[in-house]
Design a protein around this motif. Structure first.
Motif, mmCIF file in Angstrom:
data_model
loop_
_atom_site.group_PDB
_atom_site.id
_atom_site.type_symbol
_atom_site.label_atom_id
_atom_site.label_comp_id
_atom_site.label_asym_id
_atom_site.label_seq_id
_atom_site.Cartn_x
_atom_site.Cartn_y
_atom_site.Cartn_z
ATOM 1 N N ASP A 189 -10.806 -3.530 12.018
ATOM 2 C CA ASP A 189 -10.417 -2.156 11.695
ATOM 3 C C ASP A 189 -9.017 -1.866 12.222
ATOM 4 O OD1 ASP A 189 -12.926 -2.018 10.673
ATOM 5 O OD2 ASP A 189 -13.712 -0.605 12.164
ATOM 6 N N ASP A 190 -8.212 -1.181 11.404
ATOM 7 C CA ASP A 190 -6.831 -0.870 11.768
ATOM 8 C C ASP A 190 -6.754 0.463 12.510
ATOM 9 O OD1 ASP A 190 -5.707 -3.137 10.412
ATOM 10 O OD2 ASP A 190 -6.011 -2.065 8.515
ATOM 11 N N LYS A 191 -6.011 0.494 13.601
ATOM 12 C CA LYS A 191 -5.738 1.738 14.309
ATOM 13 C C LYS A 191 -4.653 2.490 13.571
ATOM 14 C CE LYS A 191 -3.900 3.429 18.720
ATOM 15 N NZ LYS A 191 -3.429 3.036 20.082
ATOM 16 N N ILE A 192 -4.922 3.727 13.167
ATOM 17 C CA ILE A 192 -3.947 4.488 12.384
ATOM 18 C C ILE A 192 -3.554 5.809 13.051
ATOM 19 C CG2 ILE A 192 -4.528 3.444 10.157
ATOM 20 C CD1 ILE A 192 -6.378 5.792 9.606
ATOM 21 N N GLY A 193 -4.032 6.043 14.253
ATOM 22 C CA GLY A 193 -3.639 7.256 14.966
ATOM 23 C C GLY A 193 -4.350 7.370 16.292
ATOM 24 N N ALA A 194 -3.774 8.142 17.215
ATOM 25 C CA ALA A 194 -4.388 8.320 18.530
ATOM 26 C C ALA A 194 -3.831 9.565 19.210
ATOM 27 C CB ALA A 194 -4.161 7.094 19.403
ATOM 28 N N CYS A 195 -4.646 10.162 20.086
ATOM 29 C CA CYS A 195 -4.208 11.260 20.940
ATOM 30 C C CYS A 195 -5.116 11.288 22.155
ATOM 31 C CB CYS A 195 -4.237 12.602 20.205
ATOM 32 S SG CYS A 195 -5.891 13.138 19.710
ATOM 33 N N GLU A 196 -4.773 12.098 23.144
ATOM 34 C CA GLU A 196 -5.621 12.218 24.325
ATOM 35 C C GLU A 196 -5.493 13.611 24.926
ATOM 36 O OE1 GLU A 196 -3.075 10.259 27.930
ATOM 37 O OE2 GLU A 196 -3.986 8.838 26.515
ATOM 38 N N VAL A 197 -6.530 13.997 25.703
ATOM 39 C CA VAL A 197 -6.575 15.311 26.334
ATOM 40 C C VAL A 197 -6.993 15.144 27.788
ATOM 41 C CG1 VAL A 197 -7.674 17.587 26.353
ATOM 42 C CG2 VAL A 197 -7.187 16.459 24.171
ATOM 43 N N HIS A 216 -17.072 13.312 37.724
ATOM 44 C CA HIS A 216 -15.900 14.138 38.024
ATOM 45 C C HIS A 216 -15.065 14.360 36.749
ATOM 46 C CE1 HIS A 216 -16.505 12.194 42.158
ATOM 47 N NE2 HIS A 216 -16.908 13.446 42.253
ATOM 48 N N PRO A 217 -15.628 15.041 35.764
ATOM 49 C CA PRO A 217 -14.948 15.168 34.468
ATOM 50 C C PRO A 217 -13.558 15.776 34.536
ATOM 51 C CG PRO A 217 -16.828 16.682 34.638
ATOM 52 C CD PRO A 217 -16.935 15.729 35.778
ATOM 53 N N LEU A 218 -13.316 16.682 35.495
ATOM 54 C CA LEU A 218 -11.988 17.303 35.576
ATOM 55 C C LEU A 218 -10.890 16.308 35.945
ATOM 56 C CD1 LEU A 218 -12.866 20.725 37.223
ATOM 57 C CD2 LEU A 218 -11.792 20.386 34.991
ATOM 58 N N SER A 219 -11.266 15.140 36.433
ATOM 59 C CA SER A 219 -10.273 14.123 36.790
ATOM 60 C C SER A 219 -10.082 13.081 35.684
ATOM 61 C CB SER A 219 -10.690 13.405 38.081
ATOM 62 O OG SER A 219 -11.858 12.623 37.871
ATOM 63 N N LYS A 220 -10.744 13.286 34.544
ATOM 64 C CA LYS A 220 -10.746 12.280 33.485
ATOM 65 C C LYS A 220 -9.928 12.703 32.268
ATOM 66 C CE LYS A 220 -13.366 9.477 35.761
ATOM 67 N NZ LYS A 220 -14.774 9.214 35.428
ATOM 68 N N THR A 221 -9.678 11.727 31.395
ATOM 69 C CA THR A 221 -8.937 11.935 30.155
ATOM 70 C C THR A 221 -9.783 11.488 28.971
ATOM 71 O OG1 THR A 221 -6.790 11.599 31.235
ATOM 72 C CG2 THR A 221 -6.859 11.305 28.851
ATOM 73 N N LEU A 222 -9.846 12.338 27.949
ATOM 74 C CA LEU A 222 -10.504 11.971 26.696
ATOM 75 C C LEU A 222 -9.480 11.308 25.780
ATOM 76 C CD1 LEU A 222 -12.867 12.138 24.592
ATOM 77 C CD2 LEU A 222 -11.877 14.350 23.913
ATOM 78 N N LYS A 223 -9.811 10.109 25.302
ATOM 79 C CA LYS A 223 -8.935 9.387 24.374
ATOM 80 C C LYS A 223 -9.608 9.307 23.010
ATOM 81 C CE LYS A 223 -6.743 6.671 28.028
ATOM 82 N NZ LYS A 223 -6.371 5.317 28.506
ATOM 83 N N ILE A 224 -8.854 9.679 21.978
ATOM 84 C CA ILE A 224 -9.370 9.652 20.610
ATOM 85 C C ILE A 224 -8.488 8.729 19.776
ATOM 86 C CG2 ILE A 224 -10.006 11.009 18.590
ATOM 87 C CD1 ILE A 224 -10.122 13.479 20.363
ATOM 88 N N VAL A 225 -9.105 7.760 19.148
ATOM 89 C CA VAL A 225 -8.386 6.830 18.278
ATOM 90 C C VAL A 225 -8.961 6.934 16.874
ATOM 91 C CG1 VAL A 225 -7.727 4.427 17.852
ATOM 92 C CG2 VAL A 225 -7.959 5.258 20.205
ATOM 93 N N ILE A 226 -8.093 7.029 15.889
ATOM 94 C CA ILE A 226 -8.504 7.036 14.487
ATOM 95 C C ILE A 226 -8.338 5.622 13.929
ATOM 96 C CG2 ILE A 226 -8.247 8.128 12.231
ATOM 97 C CD1 ILE A 226 -8.944 10.064 14.481
ATOM 98 N N TYR A 227 -9.426 5.100 13.367
ATOM 99 C CA TYR A 227 -9.409 3.762 12.781
ATOM 100 C C TYR A 227 -9.666 3.843 11.277
ATOM 101 C CZ TYR A 227 -9.700 1.550 17.410
ATOM 102 O OH TYR A 227 -9.456 1.130 18.703
ATOM 103 N N ILE A 251 -14.123 7.992 27.223
ATOM 104 C CA ILE A 251 -13.787 8.492 28.554
ATOM 105 C C ILE A 251 -14.157 7.388 29.523
ATOM 106 C CG2 ILE A 251 -14.328 10.174 30.355
ATOM 107 C CD1 ILE A 251 -14.891 12.211 28.172
ATOM 108 N N GLU A 252 -13.288 7.107 30.469
ATOM 109 C CA GLU A 252 -13.524 6.032 31.428
ATOM 110 C C GLU A 252 -14.895 6.179 32.098
ATOM 111 O OE1 GLU A 252 -11.543 4.148 35.497
ATOM 112 O OE2 GLU A 252 -10.795 6.038 34.663
ATOM 113 N N GLY A 253 -15.650 5.084 32.114
ATOM 114 C CA GLY A 253 -16.942 5.073 32.776
ATOM 115 C C GLY A 253 -18.094 5.583 31.939
ATOM 116 N N CYS A 254 -17.845 5.948 30.662
ATOM 117 C CA CYS A 254 -18.885 6.516 29.802
ATOM 118 C C CYS A 254 -19.035 5.697 28.525
ATOM 119 C CB CYS A 254 -18.556 7.963 29.425
ATOM 120 S SG CYS A 254 -18.415 9.070 30.824
ATOM 121 N N GLU A 255 -20.202 5.853 27.892
ATOM 122 C CA GLU A 255 -20.422 5.230 26.603
ATOM 123 C C GLU A 255 -19.556 5.922 25.545
ATOM 124 O OE1 GLU A 255 -22.286 2.626 25.547
ATOM 125 O OE2 GLU A 255 -22.662 2.158 27.659
#
Length: 272
Positions: A212-220, A193-204, A163-167
């Motif tokens: 490491d190869d990226k083999i999938g991704a999605c976001e919420v 301001h979490p309601l203004s942010k997007t969670l990004k998930i990448v599968i490696y 998430i932008e701005g977070c570890e």
């Protein structure tokens, strides 16, 4: 659905669009997707108008997902001239019934910026936590049908979440599988301001001797999460084949907003 008020207080240093001695005749026009537009009255001959006017938006669905746009116009006989504008992501509001004050630049000046002052008030049933920062609880459950990145019938997958701005956080690595099961609890702390942010998930796919190869991704979009609703389950595609026509891999996980969230669908808001 939500109701809230916008009190348009004043503006300063507006452009004098009618000439150096006649002044502008400004009003503020506010739009919000899915809602009826609102406008203030016109203040005659002023580049520093004061309105102190309350406008009410009613029946707003999923308010924290919306962006409110405020435009300042000079009221003319013909077409009104736009002399300033700004916007506010409602996903940045705090979950409080107290008034929230804003002062935003509506026009960049050579020496002094033109600014608009306004106040928003909700009933506190939705928004971000007090202080603006809050955590997100995550349970990464499993993924099915991953790509075989090593061309050996298996892969060594892990999920990497940002998430932008977070570890960032990540799951443990699962060896030799294209259908990993993690069932691992994670937490991202201090989201501003979490309601203004997007969670990004990448599968490696973890590789020992190469990148490491990226083999999938999605976001919420985190504005999808509701206040006090508990964990929400997701099953999202992370990879596609046949030019996007066939779903191949699906990631299962749950998210829970802790002390923040969008308006719950079973509630109706009204701001007095």
């Amino acid at each position: 659905m939500a109701s809230f008020t916008v009190t348009v207080v004043s503006a300063s240093n507006l452009e004098d669009s009618d000439g150096p001695f006649s002044g502008s005749d400004p009003y503020v026009y506010i739009t919000l997707d899915g809602s009826e537009s609102k406008r203030t009255s016109t203040v005659k001959n002023s580049t520093n108008p004061e309105w102190n006017e309350v406008l009410t938006f009613e029946g707003v669905e999923s308010p924290a997902s919306k962006v409110m746009r405020l435009r300042v116009y000079d009221d003319d006989w013909g077409k009104d001239d736009k002399i300033g504008e700004c916007s506010l992501d409602l996903g940045k509001l705090i979950a409080t019934g107290e008034p929230q004050e804003f002062e935003q630049v509506v026009d960049d000046g050579i020496f002094t910026d033109a600014k608009l002052k306004f106040v928003i008030q909700t009933d506190g049933a939705w928004g971000n936590p007090e202080g603006g920062k809050g955590p997100l609880k995550i349970c990464v459950k499993k993924c099915t049908g991953l790509d075989d990145a090593d061309f050996a019938g298996t892969t060594d997958p892990y999920a990497y979440l940002t998430i932008e701005g977070c570890e960032p956080v990540q799951t443990e690595k699962k060896d030799g599988t294209i259908n990993p099961e993690w069932n691992q609890d994670l937490c991202i702390e201090g989201i501003e301001h979490p309601l203004s942010k997007t969670l990004k998930i990448v599968i490696y796919d973890h590789d020992t001797f190469s990148r490491d190869d990226k083999i999938g991704a999605c976001e919420v979009d985190l504005a999808d999460l509701k206040m006090d609703a508990g964990p929400k389950d997701y099953e999202l595609p992370v990879d596609w084949c046949l030019f996007g026509l066939m779903k191949q891999a699906v990631l299962s996980f749950s998210l829970e907003a802790d002390g923040w969230g969008n308006l719950p669908s079973h509630k109706s808001q009204r701001t007095e």
